[in-house]
Design a protein around this motif. Structure first.
Motif, mmCIF file in Angstrom:
data_model
loop_
_atom_site.group_PDB
_atom_site.id
_atom_site.type_symbol
_atom_site.label_atom_id
_atom_site.label_comp_id
_atom_site.label_asym_id
_atom_site.label_seq_id
_atom_site.Cartn_x
_atom_site.Cartn_y
_atom_site.Cartn_z
ATOM 1 N N LEU A 150 0.947 -1.245 -0.424
ATOM 2 C CA LEU A 150 -0.227 0.066 -0.027
ATOM 3 C C LEU A 150 1.484 1.077 -0.263
ATOM 4 C CD1 LEU A 150 -2.209 -1.859 1.357
ATOM 5 C CD2 LEU A 150 -2.322 -0.248 2.743
ATOM 6 N N TRP A 151 0.340 1.873 -1.075
ATOM 7 C CA TRP A 151 1.339 3.214 -0.830
ATOM 8 C C TRP A 151 0.616 4.485 -0.235
ATOM 9 C CZ3 TRP A 151 5.937 2.594 -2.951
ATOM 10 C CH2 TRP A 151 6.437 1.351 -4.000
ATOM 11 N N ASP A 166 4.315 6.943 2.836
ATOM 12 C CA ASP A 166 4.327 5.823 3.389
ATOM 13 C C ASP A 166 4.493 4.913 2.665
ATOM 14 O OD1 ASP A 166 4.851 3.852 5.885
ATOM 15 O OD2 ASP A 166 2.798 4.959 6.685
ATOM 16 N N ILE A 167 4.730 4.078 3.241
ATOM 17 C CA ILE A 167 4.410 2.497 2.505
ATOM 18 C C ILE A 167 4.581 1.479 3.235
ATOM 19 C CG2 ILE A 167 5.571 0.896 0.525
ATOM 20 C CD1 ILE A 167 7.597 2.774 -0.109
ATOM 21 N N ALA A 168 2.989 0.564 2.838
ATOM 22 C CA ALA A 168 3.064 -0.556 3.680
ATOM 23 C C ALA A 168 2.895 -1.499 2.966
ATOM 24 C CB ALA A 168 1.197 -0.061 4.601
ATOM 25 N N GLU A 170 1.613 -6.171 3.174
ATOM 26 C CA GLU A 170 1.403 -6.904 4.306
ATOM 27 C C GLU A 170 0.575 -6.081 6.094
ATOM 28 O OE1 GLU A 170 -0.291 -9.894 3.370
ATOM 29 O OE2 GLU A 170 0.944 -9.054 0.581
ATOM 30 N N GLY A 171 1.026 -4.857 5.028
ATOM 31 C CA GLY A 171 -0.112 -3.912 7.115
ATOM 32 C C GLY A 171 0.795 -3.399 7.842
ATOM 33 N N ILE A 172 2.641 -3.619 7.633
ATOM 34 C CA ILE A 172 3.380 -2.518 8.139
ATOM 35 C C ILE A 172 3.699 -1.835 7.319
ATOM 36 C CG2 ILE A 172 5.420 -3.907 9.444
ATOM 37 C CD1 ILE A 172 3.415 -6.121 10.313
ATOM 38 N N SER A 173 3.747 -0.800 8.212
ATOM 39 C CA SER A 173 3.515 0.631 6.982
ATOM 40 C C SER A 173 5.338 0.484 8.018
ATOM 41 C CB SER A 173 2.890 1.469 8.667
ATOM 42 O OG SER A 173 4.062 2.858 8.578
#
Lengths: 215, 297
Positions: A150-151, A166-168, A170-173
């Protein structure tokens, strides 16, 4: 005849309404697409630059740094990850920290990005939030499981360019993870940013942030 | 003669079944009481926090784990104790678990290790199935049930994961996650001896999972411990490099693990969706309001 004209009028009103709705809904949808398009374009650029075999390591790092500074909010993320200690820190130490944090990011992510640059990258959806967009994407390395990335993408102030905040994976930001680590370290260092700077510099020198080749 | 023994067997079988039933029911009742009690305890202090947060922000997802909580130590009121247990676990890992896991990985060939994992996973099916159902996820429950049938029959009692080749991928669920989907807040962070990072909700969840597992009532204690230990060694053997890297990469390893545990659990409860649609009180991966807090000077 009167009935007929009123019927025509009604239809016309309906069509106008529909057109208006379409326009209203299309507006933000296009903006979402833009954020997705921006990431796709960035990925293409990254492929051509980072997967070029002819380039020396030094040159590659330089290119990555340029990409990073143009597309990632390095300063904003650096400020975020030290939380409340930013306010208390002296200006010199802040500046130093931003430089060091950039080095950490380069050492940590240059190998990863080079490795994934050529993999199958897909934007699956874009969700607009109040002040940013979440771009959902999947990345699949050649013989690996697809991973969800996720971006968090924002519009740059006063321009049409985008910037990644931010980048996440697998749910880890990224931001939250570093923030927890660094604020906790700062707490035990009595909030002294210059000491954290020294520690991080030592770690950079011994290559602690670089992921191992075969993991 | 044979008829007689059969009868006796049946009687014995029924006796065990009814005993299991009554024990199971008693335990479940006791357990539910505990769960409700803990839920009540855990959500009370949080609700005042939420009210305060509500007053300051209109974004309902950004409130529970707002940046204030992150700054004030990631909901870790007994940090000193936790750090002590964490250090103990870390030492035990360096001296025992990591070397054992490394030895296991070195000595046992990969296909056998996979079979071991598949077999253990298969024995946990009832727990996963029960949690799927408690979460109201019929699709996943079907998947779990189908996997169990296929792997037990065609996969030689669960040794081979045939089901995943037909598109029925493994997924894990536990009672901590189930409570999470019900909206139970995670409560303070806990580091459990040997078992590692947890929180109040997930700690209760461990008890819940044990109670939901039929094997708890029929298998010998040695078997249960053996399964747990094997499972632990298998899991450790699969992340030796990851943990090493994490240790090198972080300045405060304890804080890093605490953050990762929290984020991983939120992600599991949301099933990988960034926007929780069901349970209130879950965190957004990218909270809306955190810039204001960090940038305020």
């Amino acid at each position: 005849m009167k009935r007929f004209t009123s019927f025509i009028k009604n239809i016309a009103a309906l069509l106008a309404g529909a057109a208006f709705c379409l326009a209203a809904f299309n507006g933000p949808a296009n903006a979402d697409d833009d954020a997705g398009q921006y990431l796709k374009a960035l990925q293409k650029k990254a492929i051509t630059q980072l997967s070029n075999e002819d380039v020396s390591e030094e040159e590659r790092e330089k290119q990555f740094r340029a990409l990073l500074n143009k597309n990632f909010d390095v300063e904003g993320i650096a400020r975020f990850v030290i939380g409340k200690y930013w306010r208390k820190a002296e200006d010199d130490h802040r500046k130093e920290f931003i430089v060091i944090f950039e080095d950490v990011m380069v050492q940590r992510f240059l190998p990863t990005f080079s490795q994934y640059a050529g993999s199958d990258f897909r934007v699956t959806k874009v969700v607009p939030k109040k002040s940013f967009f979440i771009v959902f994407s999947t990345v699949k390395a050649e013989n690996g499981e697809p991973a969800q990335i996720l971006w968090r993408v924002e519009k740059k102030d006063g321009s049409s360019d985008y910037i990644i905040t931010d980048i996440a994976a697998e749910g880890i930001s990224l931001r939250s993870t570093y923030r927890s680590d660094y604020t906790s370290a700062l707490k035990s260092l009595g909030g002294d940013l210059s000491e954290l700077n020294t520690k991080l510099r030592e770690k950079i020198q011994s290559g602690d942030f670089a992921p191992k080749e075969n993991s | 003669m044979t008829v007689e023994t059969n009868d006796r067997r049946n009687v014995v079988g029924l006796g065990i079944l009814s005993e299991i039933n009554s024990r199971l029911i008693k335990r479940l009742v006791a357990f539910t009481a505990v769960a409700i009690f803990v839920t009540g305890c855990a959500s009370k202090p949080n609700s005042t926090l939420q009210d305060e947060a509500n007053a300051s922000t209109d974004d309902q997802w950004a409130q529970t784990e707002g940046s204030t909580a992150v700054d004030e130590g990631d909901n870790d009121p007994i940090e000193t104790v936790n750090r002590f247990i964490f250090a103990f676990n870390d030492a035990a890992d360096t001296i025992i678990f990591r070397p054992v896991a490394e030895g296991y990985r070195f000595l046992v060939p990969s296909p056998i290790r996979d079979s071991v994992r598949n077999f253990i996973r298969n024995t946990y099916t009832p727990v996963i199935l029960a949690n799927d159902l408690l979460q109201g996820d019929i699709e996943k429950a079907e998947n779990t049930f189908a996997r169990f049938l296929i792997n037990t029959i065609a996969g030689a009692g669960g040794l081979a994961d045939v089901a995943s080749q037909t598109g029925l991928e493994y997924h894990s669920e536990d009672f901590g996650q189930t409570m999470g989907t019900w909206g139970v807040p995670e409560g303070p962070y806990l580091v459990l001896p040997i078992l590692g990072p947890s929180n109040v909700r997930d700690g209760v969840g461990l008890i819940g999972d044990a109670l939901l597992d039929p094997l708890t009532y029929v298998a010998k204690t040695e078997v249960l411990i053996g399964r747990k230990v094997t499972d632990g060694i298998d899991k450790r053997s699969r992340n030796i490099e990851t943990v090493d890297e994490l240790k090198r990469d972080s300045v405060d390893f304890y804080a890093r693990v605490r953050s990762l545990y929290h984020q991983k659990r939120v992600n599991e409860i949301n099933d990988g969706e960034a926007e929780p649609t069901l349970a209130p009180g879950l965190t957004d991966i990218f909270p809306e309001d955190d810039d204001q807090v960090s940038y305020a000077e």
